[in-house]
Enzyme design. Structure first.
Site, short mmCIF file in Angstrom:
data_model
loop_
_atom_site.label_atom_id
_atom_site.label_comp_id
_atom_site.label_asym_id
_atom_site.label_seq_id
_atom_site.Cartn_x
_atom_site.Cartn_y
_atom_site.Cartn_z
N LYS A 284 0.87 -1.18 0.00
CA LYS A 284 0.00 0.00 0.00
C LYS A 284 0.91 1.24 0.00
O LYS A 284 1.61 1.50 0.97
CB LYS A 284 -0.90 0.00 1.23
CG LYS A 284 -1.99 1.06 1.18
CD LYS A 284 -3.11 0.79 2.19
CE LYS A 284 -4.24 1.81 2.01
NZ LYS A 284 -5.37 1.54 2.92
N GLU A 377 -19.38 -3.73 10.49
CA GLU A 377 -20.26 -2.89 11.31
C GLU A 377 -21.33 -3.72 12.01
O GLU A 377 -21.71 -3.45 13.15
CB GLU A 377 -20.91 -1.82 10.43
CG GLU A 377 -19.96 -0.68 10.04
CD GLU A 377 -19.02 -1.04 8.89
OE1 GLU A 377 -19.16 -2.13 8.31
OE2 GLU A 377 -18.13 -0.22 8.59
N ARG A 405 -25.19 -0.04 7.57
CA ARG A 405 -24.99 -1.47 7.30
C ARG A 405 -25.46 -2.33 8.48
O ARG A 405 -25.70 -3.52 8.34
CB ARG A 405 -23.52 -1.73 6.99
CG ARG A 405 -23.25 -3.14 6.62
CD ARG A 405 -21.96 -3.33 5.89
NE ARG A 405 -22.06 -2.96 4.46
CZ ARG A 405 -21.06 -3.11 3.61
NH1 ARG A 405 -19.90 -3.56 4.04
NH2 ARG A 405 -21.20 -2.80 2.33
C1 LIG Z 1 -18.72 -0.48 5.10
C2 LIG Z 1 -17.46 0.34 5.10
N1 LIG Z 1 -16.81 0.53 6.27
C3 LIG Z 1 -15.69 1.28 6.31
C4 LIG Z 1 -15.19 1.85 5.16
C5 LIG Z 1 -13.96 2.76 5.22
N2 LIG Z 1 -12.85 2.20 4.45
C6 LIG Z 1 -12.58 2.60 3.23
S1 LIG Z 1 -11.25 1.83 2.57
C7 LIG Z 1 -11.01 0.94 4.01
C8 LIG Z 1 -9.87 -0.03 4.13
C9 LIG Z 1 -9.94 -1.01 3.01
O1 LIG Z 1 -8.86 -1.93 3.16
P1 LIG Z 1 -8.55 -2.89 1.95
O2 LIG Z 1 -9.80 -3.46 1.43
O3 LIG Z 1 -7.51 -3.82 2.41
O4 LIG Z 1 -7.99 -1.92 0.81
P2 LIG Z 1 -6.57 -1.19 0.77
O5 LIG Z 1 -6.86 0.26 1.15
O6 LIG Z 1 -5.66 -1.87 1.73
O7 LIG Z 1 -6.12 -1.31 -0.66
C10 LIG Z 1 -11.97 1.27 4.94
C11 LIG Z 1 -12.04 0.71 6.30
C12 LIG Z 1 -15.91 1.64 3.96
N3 LIG Z 1 -15.52 2.22 2.80
N4 LIG Z 1 -17.02 0.89 3.96
#
Ligand SMILES: Cc1ncc(C[n+]2csc(CCOP(=O)(O)OP(=O)(O)O)c2C)c(N)n1
Ligand SMILES: CC(=O)[C@@H](O)[C@H](O)COP(=O)(O)O
Ligand SMILES: [Mg+2]
Length: 640
Positions: A284, A377, A405
């Site tokens: 990342k 959630e 959610r």
């Molecule tokens: C239901 C929900 N909860 C929280 C988020 C906030 N959020 C956006 S990206 C993320 C992390 C995603 O991690 P990953 O899928 O591993 O993607 P990366 O950023 O590591 O590429 C979070 C918690 C969201 N978009 N949707």
């Protein structure tokens, strides 16, 4: 922009390139992202991690006939660059510019709307099964999901359904060990074990080709083999065991930054007649040293970049003369530590939004009182319900939009049982650049209907401290909402006080018109009152403080003494605070004056700077003052 990427106007333009050229294109995309996002701000680290994935996928599929879906969509900038939006990248997240995430209204290559995590596999199963029945059997479907999004329960539901059906689709598990903060939970630990064991990167190569050719239901077949044979084969299978037991073929671990390796795995997966997961390891923030070499902290810091934070490398702007008001998030985090110090029953729960909610402050101060359930959630609320049943006072800190959610857990598990769970909803109202998937605009409406629920909203950061304290003393569910960003700059209380539940307060005495604000609506009401005073119209301003229970006597008194009552809320009007006031006055048999409800319209508000969005929907002091003046001056009471 350098030569190869300038030739990619359609994803199909990638098909003519060699694998070396494709690797070069991926790097050119990365450089474009660093320059662009560094200038305008936006999601950053995740996008640097998907440059090679996007190039590899689009070099082998025929989008949009074949489908690639991006979970959340915050990492889809390379996909947007390769699908005809390269030259518009500089407008992303800006008012009138490219959408912050994938949007079916924006491009035929954006196969699903995104923004909330963990949905891509579910869409993909539905899409592929429909293709199988709609004459597009040979269409390829690829869902790209991160290790963080994989912790969302709905992703597991989709993995199970696809494994059950044997849906021939591909999931690319983009595993960088990070959510926004470092990823959490046993699934993350399992993925880390596999991803970080280089011995597993090659050991299975020959075996994998055969695995993808095995028919679905292979897990059952092994049950009939001798235990010794099973154990020896499982040694090869260990990395993908969870997937293969669910009848997915597992390919991995693949270097997600190696276009050649990704293409080889994709070709193998596309030939299989069953669900296949490609577990790829990425970084990342790949290619940007402060993220890539900054450890977990660096990768978390660069999840998103502020405007002009990279290219210019200019030092942070000198501290403003007068210190800016604290962020609501910070005030909440600090208040949570105080409440945990006061009461050993209080715990804080986040769903992978550690720093976003401010619970990172509690995590540092009192780690034993802090829980991160992952992007889950629903689990956050069930965990809270279980803890509340066992004598704790859990605080679920979840953005208004993400709490959507867990609606059934709020109804079925918390309110129905009248459990003392406190919901702290940051990002309530129009959040700005993240747009309609992230605006926290429905919570007043969707929570107000629930028996046992108490709803409150602070007008400033001091009231947030008092309201959190009050919520923790209510023997039942309570929710408070506050906006993204800075407070009003008021002094914070050293000791919080209990606010009598269901009571509002008069802030200014006036006549003819009463402006009744809720939460951030109070600030707008005070601003409008100032403007009206300049025009000779002295109005009353009240802070409702509670949307449930309302201060019915106060409202009835205001109704009796004013000819116009204006409710102001940063939420949808349908079923919101203004509706509650109207209902209360009617139920009380109060002489209903003319009522003007100010709030958000019955449509999805776009993305862009909050001030521009407020202007667009009329949620400004100026617009409110104009409407009041028109209503007061025009006896016909025509509300513009
Ligand atoms: C239901 C929900 N909860 C929280 C988020 C906030 N959020 C956006 S990206 C993320 C992390 C995603 O991690 P990953 O899928 O591993 O993607 P990366 O950023 O590591 O590429 C979070 C918690 C969201 N978009 N949707
Ligand atoms: C993609 C995603 O959902 C998060 O990164 C979100 O954009 C964070 O929002 P805030 O910036 O308001 O914390
Ligand atoms: Mg991740």
């Amino acid at each position: 922009m350098t030569k190869l990427l300038s030739r990619i106007d359609r994803p199909q333009d990638l098909h003519a390139l060699s694998e070396d050229e494709l690797q070069t294109v991926a790097q050119e995309v990365r450089e474009l992202l660093i320059d662009t996002v560094g200038e305008i701000g936006g999601h950053f680290g995740a996008n640097l991690g998907t440059c090679e994935i996007a190039v590899a996928v689009h070099s082998l599929i025929d989008s949009p006939r074949d489908k690639v879906l991006w979970d959340v969509g915050h990492q889809a900038y390379p996909h947007k660059v390769l699908t005809g939006r390269r030259d518009e990248l500089g407008t992303i997240r800006r008012y009138g510019g490219l959408a912050p995430f994938c949007s079916i209204a924006e491009s035929e290559h954006d196969i699903m709307g995104a923004g909330h995590a963990s949905t891509s596999i579910g869409y993909a199963v539905g899409i592929k099964e429909a293709m199988l029945r709609g004459g597009a059997e040979d269409g390829k479907v690829v869902a790209v999901i991160g290790d963080g999004a994989m912790t969302g329960g709905v992703a597991f539901e989709a993995v199970s359904q696809a494994g059950g059906l044997g849906t021939p689709m591909v999931v690319i598990l983009n595993d960088n060990g990070m959510s926004i903060a470092p990823n959490v939970g046993a699934l993350s630990r399992y993925m880390n074990r596999v991803r970080l064991d280089p011995g597993l990167w090659e050991a299975r190569e020959g075996v994998e080709e055969k695995l993808t050719k095995l028919p679905a239901g292979i897990g059952a077949a092994f049950e009939r083999l001798g235990p010794r044979f099973k154990e020896s084969v499982k040694a090869f299978w260990a990395p993908g065991l969870w997937w293969e037991e669910l009848d997915w073929a597992y390919l991995g671990v693949i270097d997600g930054h190696d276009v050649r390796a990704m293409r080889r795995a994709l070709r193998t997966a596309f030939e299989a007649e069953r669900p296949v997961v490609i577990h790829c390891a990425t970084v990342k923030g790949k290619g940007f040293a402060p993220a890539e070499n900054g450890g977990l902290e660096g990768m978390e810091k660069w999840h998103a970049a502020k405007p002009k934070s990279i290219a210019s490398r200019r030092p942070a702007p000198s501290r403003p003369s007068s210190p800016a008001p604290p962020q609501y998030t910070q005030v909440f985090g600090d208040a949570m530590v105080r409440e945990c110090e006061r009461d050993p029953r209080v715990i804080g729960i986040t769903a992978a939004m550690n720093s976003g909610t401010g619970l990172s402050i509690l995590q540092k101060a009192m780690p034993e009182r802090y829980f991160d359930v992952g992007i889950a959630e629903q689990q956050a609320i069930l965990f809270a319900a279980g803890a509340a049943l066992t004598g704790m006072r859990p605080v679920a800190a979840i953005y208004s939009t993400f709490l959507q959610r867990a609606f059934d857990q709020i109804v079925h598990d918390v309110c129905l049982q009248n459990l003392p769970v406190t919901f702290c909803m940051d990002r309530a109202g129009l959040v700005g650049d993240d747009g309609p998937t992230h605006h926290g605009v429905f919570d007043i409406a969707y929570l107000r209907a629930l028996p046992h629920m108490t709803l409150m909203a602070p007008r400033d950061e001091a009231m947030l401290v008092h309201m959190l304290h009050t919520a923790l003393h209510i023997d039942g569910p309570a929710a408070l909402r506050y906006p993204r960003g800075a407070g009003e700059g008021v002094e914070l209380p050293s000791t919080p006080v209990l606010i009598p539940v269901g009571t509002g307060e008069i802030l200014r005495e006036g006549e003819r018109v009463a402006l009744v604000g809720y939460g951030s609506g109070v600030g707008k009401a005070l601003g409008a009152a100032d403007l009206l005073a300049e025009r000779g119209v002295d109005v009353t301003v009240a802070d409702a403080r509670f949307a449930k229970p309302l201060d019915a006597p106060l409202l009835a008194a205001l109704a009796a003494e004013h000819e116009l009552l204006v409710t102001i809320e940063e939420g949808v009007l349908a079923g919101g605070f203004g509706s509650a006031v109207w209902e209360s006055l009617s139920d009380e048999g109060a002489l209903a004056p003319r009522i003007l409800r100010v709030g958000l319209p019955d449509r999805y508000v776009t993305h862009g700077a909050p001030a521009l969005l407020h202007e667009e929907v009329g949620f400004t002091a100026e617009r409110i003052a104009e409407r009041v003046e028109a209503a007061v001056l025009d006896p016909r009471g025509s509300f513009a």
